[in-house]
Write an enzyme that holds these catalytic residues in place. Structure first.
Site, PDB file in Angstrom:
ATOM      1  N   GLU B 240       0.891  -1.165   0.000  1.00 34.45           N
ATOM      2  CA  GLU B 240       0.000   0.000   0.000  1.00 34.45           C
ATOM      3  C   GLU B 240       0.925   1.210   0.000  1.00 34.45           C
ATOM      4  O   GLU B 240       1.691   1.419   0.935  1.00 34.45           O
ATOM      5  CB  GLU B 240      -0.904  -0.038   1.228  1.00 34.45           C
ATOM      6  CG  GLU B 240      -2.024   0.985   1.148  1.00 34.45           C
ATOM      7  CD  GLU B 240      -2.010   1.915   2.326  1.00 34.45           C
ATOM      8  OE1 GLU B 240      -1.548   3.061   2.145  1.00 34.45           O
ATOM      9  OE2 GLU B 240      -2.458   1.509   3.412  1.00 34.45           O
ATOM     10  N   CYS B 277      -2.242   8.056   4.661  1.00 33.77           N
ATOM     11  CA  CYS B 277      -2.282   7.627   3.257  1.00 33.77           C
ATOM     12  C   CYS B 277      -3.485   8.242   2.563  1.00 33.77           C
ATOM     13  O   CYS B 277      -3.536   8.313   1.343  1.00 33.77           O
ATOM     14  CB  CYS B 277      -2.416   6.124   3.125  1.00 33.77           C
ATOM     15  SG  CYS B 277      -1.746   5.166   4.450  1.00 33.77           S
TER      16      CYS B 277
END
Lengths: 497, 497
Positions: B240, B277
């Site tokens: 990720e 994120c």
């Protein structure tokens, strides 16, 4: 311009005209056409895509005689096998149609809000949606079922992904005819076909291609996997590659009916001239079974392989095995004196030698050759089997009193195997919900996925979540009241709700 | 021996002793210990693994004060946030426990035989089983929830996979303490931790490691993805990575309450000093909204970033943006005069300039910076949004009369987005069945998978099919009569049967 020429494996003679290799410009145009068609194809209700898949199946069935004729000329696999294989292919298309109508493949998931937990949960809706245009590399050994309109294409179209197929050079005429039939049914841009190795590379590199399916050799698959993985934007590459398919025969099963067992084994080994990914190339058996296996292989008749390279590779590979001094040739069958024919072969090696030279002795020799590894006590197998390279299948033959031993063998095999077969044969891959046709490297490039069966559609879909999204703007699969009546997971509970 | 030293971002001073870097020999020992523990850990009934996960959660909760104290010293994220994050982490462990008890995650599938179809179907049983020992790379920005006992570890342990964690160098002391607590609960060999960059590389290359999870930068993740993909036996690598998280504000939504909107935006932008994120770094808004956004950013206060490199990188990245002449700095907040603090920043660029320089203007600047892209007509956005790099989230703010436009914007975003948020903010990732925390490259290395939520367990399990297998030898999940009472698919139909 160079072309891809089909040949008759029975004679080595050319079949029809060469098909021109596809230029990079044409590959680009097809990939872009797929991308342009993606919104409308993926936006169709699933039941409408199902109807298109059914129509493709019907169109192929209607051209069965013509398709089988050219496929037989290009592959020498025989009319009965090819007729059945085409039917398998059209049934596969219809299975995906049924899946689309059932609807659970999108994994519709509805969570209500819970502001009181940590972290707080908003209203969430999740489903799987298609990735985009997909590249499919057709296999040599199944000119229908793993080729232009085969499982990769069927599952990708079902998912809502346009497909560009790279045809296999062993059957360009069959591929062209199949492609014409598919193209006559699906909307423009949803399906394309390319020919030639360079076109295949261009396809994997093309920015509009979002995933690739491949069935073929470990070497070829690895090369394309490396290209897909080293793109500026790496894409999923699903390669189904080589497989040794170990078969373990426990002592009672071996003793019970050696001749019957050997006959079945040879039937599986020589099916389609051994050109199956699930060919049982490695048998672990008591020494006492070897004579029956040898007799059966000696009596077996081979046939022409799909192309000259495969035939040469089978000969050099198996001869190298004997020349290595590790395995002894114990039986050789016969072969028709035509074209690229090869004869079945059986080699023998004791378990201790096998265990010491495992890497060398587990190289796949595509074709009707097997190695029988002789053991004394099944317990000796348990440390060896987990060291096998990843393989599509593992088979155990056990007598009535050997179920406990079979369980232990299965646990030894499981980490390296995609499908465990009991008292049967690995060839013959059912198209079903419960099928897994995959396995750890080098059986495939990704152990999570299957290239056969209902769940093969997973390769082409990715999740999307909608958070606090207005109901009217959601896809029908996720709306309140379940207008499509499909199975969904609501607040964690699966059901039609 | 060199060591990994934690520092206090508020002062730059060392925190505690340096933790020794893990040698290749120690990495090897931990990976082998995982492999040795795999049969017993994966062989435990799922409900027993659930009890272990619950026990890990309780042990972490019991040490909350101590864990939060050291984490705050090493990260400066603050006691309230870290206390909540630890609770999120332990709730996450418990969610996986619930999943194991519910049982559908194994996708138990039972097909009866049908010898009459083409191809014939034998009795088939399919389920998902764990891959083996897993490597997990902890993130910098969530010292608990995406770290040693975070989502990757929880989902892998739940699946039945032993885990070796590569700790993040920004919080070695927190990592060590967490690891001690986890190790005190799980069976020997099931969990290990390593420190240092070289140890991370050795972990990804180790033959006993069967898959890797990673949360971090695009550059670091890509380097490790390349190592995983170029192994002799490539393994799944779930990274990720970076994400720009576009937010589209439609005209009515912008006009309705500019100040309220701007305040919420800045709250999301500066949460955790922008070290999320899902930080909303890219806002598409009418020009009229810019003054409110600029006022809110000017009034905002930054804070210390997790480490000196991040702080430097934020400064040089955002300054480079202004120096490029493409985007204008329209507002700058303040920052405490301590350690590695940075101030929030807002840049502005017209849509036409953005569209022409999309690649340069979509580089992620980790931290509390955003670019507002001004547009006139929402229809202008539709061709631009699909060109964005893959991103974890996409957000639309729409007024009551703008739902149709919101639907069109969502369709433009969907191909590049993992989660679509309506009239909300992308920060705050729920741990739920319906969550997808993923997206196309470069948001992740594999668009099919999520690193948050129930389905994140999929990354660590692969199917196996049992063909014609004796019922007594099958895993309990697949036996006749459904002894575990779990949801299964029987002859295509989902239900508890």
């Amino acid at each position: 311009m160079s072309g891809v020429q089909g040949y008759n494996p029975r004679t080595g003679a050319a079949v029809g005209e060469a098909v021109p290799e596809t230029s990079d410009r044409e590959v680009d145009a097809l990939a872009r056409a797929g991308a342009a068609a993606f919104p409308s194809w993926s936006g169709l209700p699933a039941v409408e895509r199902a109807a298109v898949l059914d129509a493709v199946a019907s169109a192929l069935d209607a051209s069965s005689a013509e398709l089988v004729e050219i496929a037989d000329a290009e592959t020498a696999l025989g009319v009965p096998r090819l007729t059945t294989e085409l039917k398998r292919t059209t049934n596969q298309l219809r299975l995906f149609g049924e899946m689309l109508r059932e609807g659970s493949y999108v994994e519709a998931t509805l969570d209500s809000a819970n502001p009181g937990i940590i972290p707080p949960r908003p209203v969430l809706r999740r489903m799987l949606r298609p990735l985009g245009t997909v590249g499919v590399f057709a296999a040599s050994n199944f000119p229908f079922a793993f080729s232009v309109a085969g499982g990769d294409t069927a599952s990708a179209l079902a998912a809502g992904c346009p497909v560009v197929v790279k045809a296999h050079p062993s059957h360009p005429g069959t591929s062209q005819l199949t492609a014409q039939i598919v193209s006559s049914v699906v909307p423009a841009g949803v399906f394309g076909i390319v020919h030639g190795q360079q076109a295949g590379v261009a396809l994997v590199k093309h920015p509009a291609i979002k995933a690739v399916g491949f069935t073929g050799s470990t070497v070829g698959g690895r090369a394309l996997f490396d290209i897909a993985s080293s793109r500026p934007d790496p894409i999923p590459f699903y390669g189904e590659l080589g497989s040794v398919n170990p078969t373990v025969v426990l002592p009672q099963a071996a003793a019970a009916r050696p001749e019957g067992f050997a006959a079945e084994f040879v039937g599986s080994l020589t099916l389609g001239v051994g050109q199956f990914c699930t060919n049982p190339g490695l048998v672990f058996a008591p020494e006492s079974l070897v004579p029956a296996l040898a007799n059966a292989v000696s009596a077996a008749v081979g046939g022409p392989m799909l192309n000259e390279r495969m035939s040469d590779s089978y000969r050099s590979g198996t001869e190298g095995l004997a020349a290595s001094g590790l395995a002894a040739l114990v039986a050789s069958g016969t072969a028709p004196a035509e074209g690229w024919s090869v004869e079945p072969r059986l080699y023998q090696v004791p378990l201790s030698t096998f265990a010491e030279n495992l890497e060398k002795l587990t190289e796949e020799h595509f074709g009707p050759a097997a190695i029988v590894v002789t053991y004394t006590d099944p317990a000796e197998l348990e440390p060896v089997l987990p060291r096998l390279p990843g393989t599509l299948t593992g088979t155990v033959h056990a007598g009535e009193a050997e179920h406990d031993a079979a369980g232990r063998i299965a646990e030894s095999l499981r980490p390296v195997v995609g499908r465990l077969v009991f008292n049967g044969w690995p060839t013959g891959v059912a198209v079903a919900w419960g099928m897994h046709h995959g396995g750890p490297w080098p059986a495939t490039t990704n152990p999570l996925h299957t290239s056969v069966g209902a769940t093969s559609i997973r390769r082409w879909v990715a999740p999307v979540s909608y958070q606090s999204w207005p109901d009217a703007l959601l896809p029908a699969e996720l709306r309140e009241g379940n207008p499509l009546g499909i199975p969904r997971r609501v607040d964690g509970v699966l059901g039609v709700h």
